[in-house]
Structure formats: C-alpha cells, structure tokens
Design a protein around this motif. Structure first.
Motif, PDB file in Angstrom:
ATOM      1  N   ARG A   1      -2.668  59.343  42.070  1.00  0.00           N
ATOM      2  CA  ARG A   1      -3.840  59.519  43.210  1.00  0.00           C
ATOM      3  C   ARG A   1      -3.889  58.373  43.944  1.00  0.00           C
ATOM      4  O   ARG A   1      -3.753  57.257  43.396  1.00  0.00           O
ATOM      5  CB  ARG A   1      -4.995  59.967  42.681  1.00  0.00           C
ATOM      6  CG  ARG A   1      -5.074  61.257  41.994  1.00  0.00           C
ATOM      7  CD  ARG A   1      -6.752  61.529  41.669  1.00  0.00           C
ATOM      8  NE  ARG A   1      -6.520  62.849  40.877  1.00  0.00           N
ATOM      9  CZ  ARG A   1      -7.915  63.674  40.731  1.00  0.00           C
ATOM     10  NH1 ARG A   1      -9.062  63.074  41.163  1.00  0.00           N
ATOM     11  NH2 ARG A   1      -7.942  64.674  40.137  1.00  0.00           N
TER      12      ARG A   1
ATOM     13  N   ASP B   1      -1.054  59.340  27.589  1.00  0.00           N
ATOM     14  CA  ASP B   1      -2.009  59.066  28.408  1.00  0.00           C
ATOM     15  C   ASP B   1      -1.776  59.353  29.857  1.00  0.00           C
ATOM     16  O   ASP B   1      -2.131  58.591  30.753  1.00  0.00           O
ATOM     17  CB  ASP B   1      -2.362  57.679  28.171  1.00  0.00           C
ATOM     18  CG  ASP B   1      -3.870  57.230  28.751  1.00  0.00           C
ATOM     19  OD1 ASP B   1      -4.761  57.981  28.814  1.00  0.00           O
ATOM     20  OD2 ASP B   1      -3.826  56.024  29.422  1.00  0.00           O
ATOM     21  N   TYR B   2      -0.605  60.033  30.121  1.00  0.00           N
ATOM     22  CA  TYR B   2      -0.119  60.129  31.448  1.00  0.00           C
ATOM     23  C   TYR B   2      -1.261  60.824  32.482  1.00  0.00           C
ATOM     24  O   TYR B   2      -1.971  61.737  32.004  1.00  0.00           O
ATOM     25  CB  TYR B   2       0.810  60.947  31.561  1.00  0.00           C
ATOM     26  CG  TYR B   2       1.528  61.500  32.699  1.00  0.00           C
ATOM     27  CD1 TYR B   2       2.162  60.843  33.828  1.00  0.00           C
ATOM     28  CD2 TYR B   2       0.734  62.903  33.124  1.00  0.00           C
ATOM     29  CE1 TYR B   2       2.296  61.348  34.950  1.00  0.00           C
ATOM     30  CE2 TYR B   2       1.544  63.312  34.580  1.00  0.00           C
ATOM     31  CZ  TYR B   2       2.008  62.839  35.386  1.00  0.00           C
ATOM     32  OH  TYR B   2       2.214  63.085  36.679  1.00  0.00           O
ATOM     33  N   LYS B   3      -1.268  60.202  33.536  1.00  0.00           N
ATOM     34  CA  LYS B   3      -2.387  60.798  34.527  1.00  0.00           C
ATOM     35  C   LYS B   3      -1.534  60.881  35.848  1.00  0.00           C
ATOM     36  O   LYS B   3      -0.587  59.972  36.234  1.00  0.00           O
ATOM     37  CB  LYS B   3      -3.394  59.714  34.822  1.00  0.00           C
ATOM     38  CG  LYS B   3      -4.517  59.692  33.587  1.00  0.00           C
ATOM     39  CD  LYS B   3      -5.416  58.728  34.048  1.00  0.00           C
ATOM     40  CE  LYS B   3      -6.505  58.572  32.738  1.00  0.00           C
ATOM     41  NZ  LYS B   3      -5.805  58.042  31.650  1.00  0.00           N
ATOM     42  N   HIS B   4      -1.854  61.901  36.730  1.00  0.00           N
ATOM     43  CA  HIS B   4      -1.348  62.189  37.746  1.00  0.00           C
ATOM     44  C   HIS B   4      -1.501  61.140  38.884  1.00  0.00           C
ATOM     45  O   HIS B   4      -2.832  60.501  38.967  1.00  0.00           O
ATOM     46  CB  HIS B   4      -1.811  63.583  38.501  1.00  0.00           C
ATOM     47  CG  HIS B   4      -1.184  64.779  38.179  1.00  0.00           C
ATOM     48  ND1 HIS B   4       0.368  64.763  37.834  1.00  0.00           N
ATOM     49  CD2 HIS B   4      -1.585  65.921  37.596  1.00  0.00           C
ATOM     50  CE1 HIS B   4       0.673  65.776  37.128  1.00  0.00           C
ATOM     51  NE2 HIS B   4      -0.439  66.625  36.905  1.00  0.00           N
TER      52      HIS B   4
END
Length: 595
Positions: free
Chosen positions: A518, A513-516
C-alpha cells in the motif's frame, strides 16, 4: 604441472575478459556498490525504529554469521571461476544454474532504481534556485492548504504544533507528491502523482530528461567494461564520503542535533525480544551487502586468481556497516534540528526511504543558512551513491550475458553495441516510471521484484549448493589455494548450517506475515498484486525449473543424471587433475568425498 597450466589458462581467460588494473579499482567498485542508498535512508530509520543502539546487537550478529560468510562465498566463487553469475554456477554445479538465471532476472528489476537517481538529479537542479521551491507556498502548484516553514519554534506546545502539521500539507510534500483530493486531482511539481497505477497519465518531460541523462552516464561508465568502470569509481566511490563528512560536521553544529542523535541511539533493550527486529536486521545485512544478487560474483571474477578475497571481505564489510552507522548521525542530527525549528518532537519528523530523501531532508536544509549549498551537497551525494550501484548492476548483467555467449560478444565492437542496446531499451521502458503513475510502478517493482523472499531463497540455494553438493571443504581448499590462508572453520559452519537455517526461518516468517503493498491509503488493484507475485516467482521459480529441465534432458538413469549434474562441469578443484610424479592423474573426487 597441471596446477601451473590451469593458472596460465585462467590468466589467459582473464586477459580475454578484462581485469581490474589494480587492487584499488576492485575495492572502490565493490565499496561503491555495497555502500548505497540503503546505508543513508534505511539503516538509520531501522536503528531508531527497532531499539536504537540495541538494534546494533542483532545487526552485528547477522553481519558476522551471514554477511561476511556470504560475502566471502560469493566473491571467492567469482574469483575462482572467472565467470559471470550464470556460467559460474554451470561450472561448479550444473544442476544449480537456475540460481544464476534467477539472479539475472532480479538484476533486470534492479535497473529500476535508476529512478531514484533521476529524482535526485531533478532536485539537484532546483537546489540552485534563489528560493528553495519546497520551502514556500508561493508557487503555481501549491494549494490553499499548503504550509511553509513557519511554525513557531519558540513554542513549547508540541501538541499545538503537531495539530498544525496534521491539518496542513507541507510545501515540501506538495513539491514532491499529490494530495489525494477529490477529482480533478491537484498535480504537484515533481511527480505529479495520479490517483493510482490505473491512471498512467502523461510523461513528465523534466523527469524524462533527467532519466536520459542518468542512462547516458551509465553507458559511458561501463561501455568499455572494467577498463572504463574501474576509472569512474575513483570519483563516484570516494566523493560521497567527502559529502558525508561535510554533512556530518554541519549536522553536529546544528541546534537540536543531539536531541536527534539521542533518538537515533537510545537503547531500548526490550525491543530485542521482538522477532521482527531480528528479521529486519538480517534483511538489512542482505540488502546493504549486495548479497545473493550475483553482483559480488561478477566483480570478483575480474580479480587476479591470487587476490586475497579472504581479507577483502572483512574490510569491505566493515566499511559498509561503518558507513551505515555514520550516516545515522548525518540523518538524525538534521532531523533533530528540524524538530526543534518546528517545535515538535523528533519522532514526528522521522521518515525513511524516499520520504526522508525528498521531503524531510530538503525541508531541513531549507531552514539552514546557505540552503542551496547544503541541499546540493545532499543530492549530489545521493546521485553518486545511486550511480555506483546502478552501473555496477548493469555491468554485472552485461558481463553475465557476454560470458554466456563469448563467441558472439568477443568480437571488437560487439560489447559496446550490446551495452548501447541495453541502455537504450531500458531508458525507453523506464519512461513508464516518469509518468504520473510512475511512483506506483516503481514501488510495485521494488516490493515484489526485489522482495526479501527472493534474497532468502537465493541464500538458501547458494549455501545448499556450495556447502553440501560442491563441498564446503572443497570450497575452503580453493580459497586457501587462491589466498594462501585457509578460512576459519566458523565459515564452514555458517555455510552448512547457520545461514540455510536462518534463511529458511526468515522465508517462512515472511510468507506468514505477508501484507499487500500500500502507498499511504491507496490499495493496488488485484491485477497489480498478481503482476507483483509474477515478478517474484519469475526469479525464484528459475531454480527448480532449471533443475527439473536439466534432469529431463540429461541422458542416463535418474541416479546417473543426478550424479553428473551435481559434479563440476569442468576440472576446477585444486586437487582434481593433479598429476603425480609418475604422470598419473588423480581421480576426480565426488562431493561426498570432499566433505
């Protein structure tokens, strides 16, 4: 007898390193460390976001099966070995020294949290102004789009009030950050944020002075080791509770407070079917209990050998979770008051993290009578919560390095000089975080350097090392020898099965579920994300790299090397080296036999 001789040697070792003057110092230092900013600005928001009172179910469950068992495991390891978080693993399982080195790297990233203390000190200074600068739009940094605290609280038209909020920027937000307007950018008072991490900008001199003051406080808190830090916590660990009590009483008396508390605790049992809620609960336990970071190992290493760490882990865990729960009332009672004043619903003003501490809460206290007093109370509490956590992190790192090189740092004055070097070096390095791009740098370090993946991986490695290689029964024997009470078999089940399984599942889910990272609408450049993952791997990769290096440089066949590196480096276990009546030493037990 050998046991008595071993105890005498441990006491001599403790005398050389230093020791807590009494049990109270240990309790206060650990309490000051584990009760931190996460209790005030993260737990209440998570509780509201993840089902209100229903969130207490997964939170309490993870506290029992992960929090308390890991708390006992780490504090008992430190108390037994009387070493920092690198040399303790060397003594128990040389193959697992990489855990300690990985924790040392995480500690370096952890130092960056001093920036929150810096921001809080900056706000504390401004809280003594005749007019709160984040309450009005009459300041030189405000824009035509600024909106003061002037919404019609008597209006029942929540939609209209919400529309006004969305079309304007609050005075508190303008004081804190930058609205990403077309160039040239509009600098704000506190951070003066640039458009991104690519634009470093200039150093904010007021924040730089606050940063210097925070590092000076840190130096004089730990320069004499536990002899100084053990005395400082009598104030820094207790006074936040005084502030919390004052703010709690004031919060309950505010109009709209109970509406906020309703949002905080109203149970939504349907949220318990969401896997993310359970992951968030486990993550919060890991962060707020200071698990897997090596902190509890170092603090426990200054205890007397016969300290009852088994009982301590229960009371300190209860204190930590209880403080989180009470802090929720402090936060949401004030948010309920602010929502009523602005004529909007509570969910409109709910914030977490820095936005709560430096935008929402100051805005709310500015609406109260005597705003200077309530604002000063809040930021003084934040500063003291930050001071404890920060100087403990630095002290743990200093102790670990000193234990790695005892001859070099055992001489008079050497430790003080090393502490001065560390504090001075990082004070200069952290000037990057008081530039106009400082908040972007801090968020990058926070998101990647101290990511949940590191905690899950370290928890998995700790349990595999101690429960399976060193031996869960052997560890329970050690705790019984130290405390006089054998832990419940429940702890053995948690160490061997439950925690490793949950940590592995949580790690896999995190990666899937990794998200960059922001910040609002800002997207970091690719090189920043690469730097972030380098920070993550710099700690995690220490474990396999060190194990591989040890296997390569140890003599013997593969099986012989593995056998040597999986056995304690010294004769530490309570059964090892015990002399019988005929003077014959008992043979060293292998980890397989001890299990």
């Amino acid at each position: 007898m050998n046991r008595q001789r071993r105890k005498t040697e441990k006491q001599k070792r403790a005398g050389d390193r230093g020791q807590w003057a009494n049990k109270t110092e240990y309790i206060l230092v650990v309490a000051g460390n584990v009760v931190g900013l996460g209790n005030v600005w993260r737990f209440p928001y998570l509780c509201y976001k993840n089902g209100g009172g229903a969130f207490l179910v997964p939170y309490g469950l993870f506290a029992m099966v992960c929090g308390i068992p890991l708390f006992l495991l780490e504090s008992s390891v430190g108390q037994y070995t009387q070493e920092g978080f690198v040399t303790s693993w060397r003594k128990l399982c040389p193959l697992a020294q990489g855990i300690g080195y990985g924790q040392a790297v995480v500690k370096l990233y952890d130092f960056s949290f001093i920036i929150i203390e810096t921001w809080a000190l900056f706000y504390l200074v401004f809280s003594f102004s005749a007019q709160m600068p984040w309450a009005t739009c009459d300041n030189w940094w405000n824009t035509p789009n600024c909106m003061g605290l002037s919404l019609d609280s008597s209006s029942s038209n929540w939609t209209a009030n919400l529309t006004v909020l969305k079309k304007h920027t609050s005075a508190a937000t303008e004081f804190w950050e930058l609205s990403h307007a077309p160039r040239p950018p509009l600098r704000r008072r506190a951070l003066g944020m640039s458009a991104g991490i690519e634009e470093l900008g200039s150093v904010r001199w007021e924040l730089a002075l606050c940063l210097l003051a925070c590092w000076v406080i840190c130096y004089f808190s730990i320069w004499k080791g536990v002899r100084s830090s053990g005395k400082v916590v009598y104030f820094t660990a207790t006074f936040p509770y005084v502030m919390l009590l004052i703010l709690l009483i004031r919060g309950f008396t505010l109009p709209g407070a109970w509406e906020g508390i309703y949002y905080y605790l109203y149970p939504d049992l349907n949220r318990l079917t969401n896997l993310e809620v359970w992951v968030e609960a486990g993550s919060q336990i890991c962060f707020s209990y200071s698990l897997t970071a090596g902190t509890l190992i170092v603090l426990g290493s200054y205890n007397d050998y016969n300290n009852n760490c088994y009982k301590d882990c229960f009371w300190l865990s209860l204190l930590n979770s209880g403080t989180s729960f009470v802090a929720g009332f402090v936060v949401f009672s004030v948010l309920g008051f602010m929502a009523q004043k602005q004529g909007v619903t509570v969910d409109t003003v709910v914030e977490s993290g820095p936005s709560l501490a430096f935008i929402a809460y100051p805005q709310a206290t500015a609406m109260m009578p005597l705003p200077q007093f309530w604002t000063a109370c809040f930021f003084l509490m934040l500063i003291l919560l930050s001071v404890d956590s920060h100087f403990v992190a630095v002290e743990c790192f200093i102790t670990t390095i000193s234990d790695l090189f005892p001859k070099q740092f055992g001489k008079a004055g050497r430790r003080e000089m090393f502490v001065l070097f560390i504090c001075s070096s990082f004070c200069l390095l952290h000037l990057l975080m008081v530039t106009e791009a400082g908040v972007y740098i801090f968020q990058l370090i926070d998101y990647y350097g101290m990511t949940r993946a590191c905690h899950y991986f370290m928890a998995l490695c700790e349990c595999l090392t101690l429960a399976w290689i060193f031996g869960a029964d052997r560890l329970m024997d050690i705790i019984e020898d130290m405390t006089g009470k054998r832990p419940s078999v429940f702890f053995k089940l948690c160490w061997k099965y439950i925690i490793p399984l949950l940590s592995l599942i949580a790690l896999i889910l995190y990666l899937l579920d990794y998200k960059h990272l922001r910040i609002n609408q800002y997207v970091y450049p690719d090189w920043a994300y690469a730097l972030g993952w380098t920070m993550t791997l710099s700690s995690v990769a220490m474990v396999p790299q060190w194990a591989a290096g040890q296997m390569c440089f140890t003599a013997g066949t593969f099986r012989q090397r593995l056998s040597v590196l999986c056995r304690p480096a010294e004769d530490l276990t309570w059964t090892n080296g015990e002399a019988g009546e005929d003077g014959t030493a008992v043979e060293l037990q292998t980890s397989a036999e001890s299990r």
